[in-house]
Every structure is written in structure tokens, then in C-alpha cells.
Design an enzyme around this catalytic site. Structure first.
Site, short mmCIF file in Angstrom:
data_model
loop_
_atom_site.label_atom_id
_atom_site.label_comp_id
_atom_site.label_asym_id
_atom_site.label_seq_id
_atom_site.Cartn_x
_atom_site.Cartn_y
_atom_site.Cartn_z
N ILE A 207 0.96 -1.19 -0.07
CA ILE A 207 0.09 0.13 0.08
C ILE A 207 0.85 1.37 -0.07
CG2 ILE A 207 -1.64 1.31 1.34
CD1 ILE A 207 -2.60 -1.37 2.27
N ASP B 73 11.48 2.32 6.22
CA ASP B 73 10.82 0.94 6.21
C ASP B 73 12.22 0.03 6.59
OD1 ASP B 73 10.04 -1.60 5.70
OD2 ASP B 73 8.70 -0.97 4.26
N CYS C 38 -4.19 5.92 7.59
CA CYS C 38 -5.27 4.95 7.11
C CYS C 38 -4.83 3.42 7.36
CB CYS C 38 -5.58 5.49 5.59
SG CYS C 38 -6.22 7.04 5.33
N ALA C 39 -4.03 3.27 8.15
CA ALA C 39 -3.48 1.77 8.29
C ALA C 39 -4.20 1.32 9.50
CB ALA C 39 -2.14 2.00 8.53
N ASP D 283 -8.50 7.83 9.73
CA ASP D 283 -9.30 6.77 9.33
C ASP D 283 -9.38 5.67 10.32
OD1 ASP D 283 -11.47 5.79 7.37
OD2 ASP D 283 -9.82 4.24 6.90
N GLU E 123 -12.18 0.96 18.38
CA GLU E 123 -13.34 1.45 17.11
C GLU E 123 -14.58 0.62 17.65
OE1 GLU E 123 -11.76 0.61 13.28
OE2 GLU E 123 -10.34 2.25 13.38
N HIS F 133 -13.18 4.36 9.29
CA HIS F 133 -12.42 3.39 8.63
C HIS F 133 -13.02 2.95 7.36
CE1 HIS F 133 -9.95 -0.61 10.47
NE2 HIS F 133 -9.84 -0.49 9.13
N GLY G 200 -11.09 2.79 4.69
CA GLY G 200 -9.75 2.74 3.62
C GLY G 200 -10.23 1.75 2.64
N ALA G 201 -10.77 0.69 2.79
CA ALA G 201 -10.97 -0.26 1.79
C ALA G 201 -12.61 -0.54 1.31
CB ALA G 201 -11.24 -1.76 2.68
#
Length: 526
Positions: A153, A172, A231-232, A257, A262, A280, A282-283
């Protein structure tokens, strides 16, 4: 007849795919919200297809005597007790790449929204206020985007940001310099990223190493006026510290997000005018939902009808005939990879597996996948034996195999070598009565069984060390189960693998590392 239950909103395409394969489908998209009814419905099903509403707890798994596979349409499996499923012999599958583009696009959209204050301006204009001067925004052009995590992503976000003429830097630990260069991304330390980035976007899994990676301390060194986008996963940001940084102006704005808890309702951060939030999403695009629904239906059908395994988080890809011979060596490979993955420092650039003796005659793929999966696991929570090699390839990590028919001291051995920018680490193991055993680390011979909690030590080979270490552990009331030593020569450098009856506290580990003979001491979990 094989029977599959769909307990969340999965879509008609998933039903059609399963029924076309002559599978009986029970489609009850609201069942996942009712645990008692779900428990009853699980009594006679072979497969279960879910999204996030269904919570497959250990209790529900125990109540499903025929269940063979749980398929999660999407990447996150926080709603599945994977350990309980594994103990029950249930395969757990997900669709790790089905919503990558959608999530990346949402991150870009959130970046625009917070930079240009679009939601606030929209709400104001709809109230007929026309407050044009109030909503002065910021351009993305020419700004520096810092990615915390540059995998699947994050890589898509980088590509989109470069199209906006942004400079992209990334932190990373598992991304090689070569792969970063191919992506047009500059690899930097986390501290440098925080100090340089105008926009910071998180794309890393949530684990012990990444929890609150945007901490109070991180926010103290962040570039003044930066924007943060997440957004992860919730839990990557210390939300209380972020609220303070937003109030005092260190952070210009945040777009979130996901949240630590939650559904997030009446959250204090909602009161800030410089925050954009979504539930949430994102998807949540039609295309992504259709993609993951189709993928999980096909994976469940293949598994139940042919035994084929795809994107499994708790089992390797292996046929029923191969399983009995491969299983103990897969277990050995996973332990060796885990040990190496926990001890290496820096971005992994290569992983090699050497097969010696009878094991060289077996199918290498599942064993190598187990090694790579376990080596990468400390940083990539979503990695598994099926997707490990592809994730490694995406990060520019080379995977090599070597086979020899002879193994002088044992019937079969596996040697795992992990290379990083800071050097290489190798470990060799064998099977004793079918159980994995370490027989060599680097050039040092030692024989050690593996336990859930262990301590790895490199020390100066001098009298009094074992006693001093024992005193520290005794003071901390930590019991030693086994103590395995090795060295190359007297008075040089020695090495130990020590099995403990409980985890070490941070204070105890600091006390061990403070011993004068210690060169390195690191905890291990298996």
C-alpha cells in the site's frame, strides 16, 4: 454436500461462485452481529466467509466441530482468534492485496482533505456562511511526503504522490536500498523522516514494535507544521499526544481513518478544527469490496474441494501427501527464521536456506516459505507462509536455496542465513526425535532446544560471567530452564541460548546488558 456460511455482507458474486462449484451456501449477512445465533449456525458448516463484523472468538471456534476454513474478505484478521483456529485445525485465509489500491487512494484523498480543509469548508458553505478567507490551505506540490512503511500500500501511495510532484522519503526496516531506488524513494531513519516530512502517512501493521510509533517523543521532534495521515491501523499513534500537538501547533493537521478503539464515538480529537476523520473507510469502495469477496469465495472453494491453500495465515501451501514428511522440517525452518529475524539489525537484503542430507530430497518451497515468513514476522504482521516470498520480492529481498546430499554430523540439517546492510547472521538446526534443535550459530557450535521465552547472549569468555548473570536473574525471580553454551576458543567470545520460565522485564534486560562481560543480550520469543 460441502456447506459454507456467509455471516457478513459479502455480495452476490461470492454466493454465485460458491454455488457454481456445487457448494451449499447459507447467506445471512446480519448473523455476524448476533454471537448467540452465529454459534448455533456454525454447528454444521465446513467453511465460513466473513468481513469485520463477525468476531470469531475461541468460544465460537470451539462450537464449530465441522469448520475447516475461515475466509476473511480483506486483510485485517483482528476479529479472528488465529491461535484457537490453528489449534482446532482450521485454516485462516485473507485477501491481503485485494484492497491495496483503494486504501492507498483513501490516504491520498485524506491528504488533500486535511491540507485544503475541504470537509470544514463544505460544512461552512452548506450553512451559507461563505467564509473564503477562513479556509486557507496548503499545496502538495513540491512538499516532502514521509512514508512510515513502504510495502504494497505504501508503494502505491508513493507512486501517486510522485505523480503530484511530491518528494517521497520512507522509513521501512524491511525495504532494501535497491528496491527503494526502483521506487524513487529515499530511505531514511524514523527520526530523520519526522524532521523532514511536510506530510507523514502511516502504512505499517500494528505490532509491539510499531504501537505508538508516533509517540509523544516523536511528536516533539516532528517538523513544525507537518500533517499526519493514518489509514493503516489504530494504535500507531498516541492519540492523546497528537491532540496536544494539534492544539499547540506543532502538528498543522491530522487525517485519521482508524483509531485505537473502534467504533470511535465522542472521541476528544473530534473537537479539533484541524482534524479530518472517517469511519475506517480505507477499503470501502465498490471495486475493492467486490474484489475481496470474489477472491475469498474462490479460495474457500479451492480449499474445501481440492485442498489447495492460498493466502493462509496459519499453514503453509502443501498437499496432503507431502504434509507428514514436510511438517517437522517446516517447523524447524520457522524456528530458525524466527531466531534470525529477531536478532538481525537493519533492512534484510537476502535470505538463504541450505538443505543438507535427506531433507534435500523434499519439496523446498514450503520450508523456504516458512523460513522467510518467520524471519520477516517481527516487522510484517500480515506475512505468512503463502505470501512471504512475494512480500520479500516486493521489498527487493533475495531468496536463495542451496542443496547438498551430505550432512556429516546429522541425517539432515537446515542452515538459514539472513543478510542485512549491517552484516549477516546464520543459524543451523536439526531434528532430534522430530523436535527442532539449534546446533550452530555462525561459527559457534552449541546444542539448544527452543522454549517460548529465551535469552540470547554474546559475552566475553571470562570466569564469573555465568554467576553474575545468574545473580541478575535470581534477583528478578526469573528461573532458568536450560542453559546452552558455545565458544570458538578459550578466553575469546562465547555465546549462550538460555531458556527461561517467564519473560524478562525491561529493567532486568537492562541490568543484564550492564554486566561488564556482556557484548549483546536480546530476548527471544517462540
Amino acid at each position: 454436500m460441502v456447506k459454507v456460511l456467509i455471516s457478513d455482507k459479502l455480495g452476490d458474486d461470492a454466493v454465485r461462485i460458491l454455488e457454481a462449484r456445487k457448494i451449499e451456501v447459507v447467506f445471512n449477512p446480519d448473523l455476524g452481529k448476533d454471537p448467540a445465533a452465529l454459534k448455533e449456525a456454525l454447528q454444521d458448516v465446513d467453511g465460513l466467509a466473513i468481513r469485520s463484523a463477525t468476531k470469531m472468538t475461541a468460544e465460537l471456534i470451539e462450537a464449530a466441530p465441522k469448520l475447516k476454513v475461515i475466509g476473511r474478505a480483506g486483510i485485517g484478521v483482528d476479529n479472528i482468534d488465529i491461535d484457537a483456529a490453528t489449534a482446532a485445525g482450521i485454516a485462516v485465509m485473507n485477501t491481503p492485496f485485494g484492497n491495496a489500491v483503494t486504501t492507498a487512494e483513501h490516504a491520498i484523498a485524506m491528504m488533500f482533505a486535511v491540507a485544503r480543509k475541504i470537509p470544514q469548508a463544505d460544512a461552512s458553505t452548506k450553512q451559507s456562511k461563505w467564509e473564503k478567507s477562513k479556509f486557507m490551505g496548503r499545496e502538495l506540490f513540491g512538499k516532502t511526503l514521509g512514508l512510515i512503511g513502504a510495502g504494497n500500500i505504501g508503494g502505491i501511495v508513493a507512486s501517486r504522490a510522485q505523480g503530484l510532484r511530491m518528494k517521497v522519503i520512507a522509513f521501512d526496516p524491511f525495504l532494501s536500498e535497491e528496491k527503494a531506488n526502483d521506487m524513487g524513494v529515499e530511505l531514511v531513519s524514523l527520526n530523520e523522516l519526522l524532521q523532514r516530512a511536510d506530510f507523514i502517512s502511516l502504512h505499517t501493521p500494528l505490532n509491539d514494535k510499531t504501537r505508538n510509533i508516533i509517540s509523544r517523543e516523536a511528536l516533539e521532534v516532528i517538523r513544525p507544521g507537518a500533517f499526519i495521515i493514518n489509514c493503516a491501523r489504530g494504535g500507531l499513534i498516541d492519540e492523546d499526544a497528537l491532540a496536544e500537538a494539534l492544539d499547540d501547533g506543532r502538528v498543522a493537521g491530522a487525517a485519521l481513518d482508524v483509531f485505537a478503539e473502534e467504533p470511535a464515538k465522542n472521541h476528544p480529537i473530534f473537537e479539533r478544527e484541524n482534524v479530518v476523520v472517517t469511519p475506517h473507510l480505507g477499503a470501502s469502495t465498490r471495486e475493492a469490496q467486490e474484489n475481496v469477496a470474489v477472491q475469498i469465495a474462490e479460495q474457500i472453494a479451492d480449499y474445501l474441494l481440492t485442498g489447495a491453500v492460498q493466502n493462509a495465515l496459519n499453514m503453509p501451501s502443501v498437499t496432503a501427501d507431502e504434509a507428514p514428511k514436510l511438517k517437522p522440517f517446516i517447523n524447524l525452518g520457522e524456528k530458525l527464521g524466527s531466531l534470525a529475524g529477531q536478532l538481525v539489525d537493519g533492512a534484510i537484503t537476502g535470505i538463504s536456506v541450505r538443505f543438507a542430507g535427506h531433507v534435500s530430497e523434499l519439496k523446498a518451497g514450503p520450508i523456504v516459505s516458512g523460513v522467510v515468513s518467520s524471519a520477516l514476522k517481527p516487522q510484517l504482521a500480515t506475512v505468512n507462509a503463502v505470501n512471504a516470498t512475494s512480500l520479500a520480492k516486493d521489498r527487493g529481498i533475495s531468496i536463495t536455496e542451496e542443496k547438498t546430499e551430505t550432512s556429516p554430523n546429522f541425517g539432515s540439517t537446515l542452515t538459514v542465513k539472513v543478510e542485512t546492510a549491517n552484516g549477516a547472521f546464520s543459524v543451523t538446526g536439526a531434528l532430534f526425535g522430530g523436535e527442532p534443535r539449534i546446533v550452530r550459530i555462525g561459527d559457534v557450535r552449541l546444542e539448544a532446544s527452543l522454549a517460548p521465552n529465551m535469552l540470547f547472549v554474546i559475552n566475553e569468555d571470562k570466569p564469573g560471567f555465568i554467576g553474575a548473570l545468574g545473580d541478575v536473574l535470581s534477583d528478578a525471580k526469573v528461573n532458568i530452564a536450560t542453559f546452552n553454551l558455545g565458544r570458538q576458543e578459550a578466553g575469546g567470545e562465547a555465546m549462550a541460548l538460555i531458556a527461561l520460565d517467564q519473560e524478562l522485564s525491561d529493567d532486568t534486560l537492562r541490568a543484564i546488558n550492564a554486566l561488564p562481560q556482556i557484548k549483546r543480550a536480546a530476548p527471544l520469543k517462540f
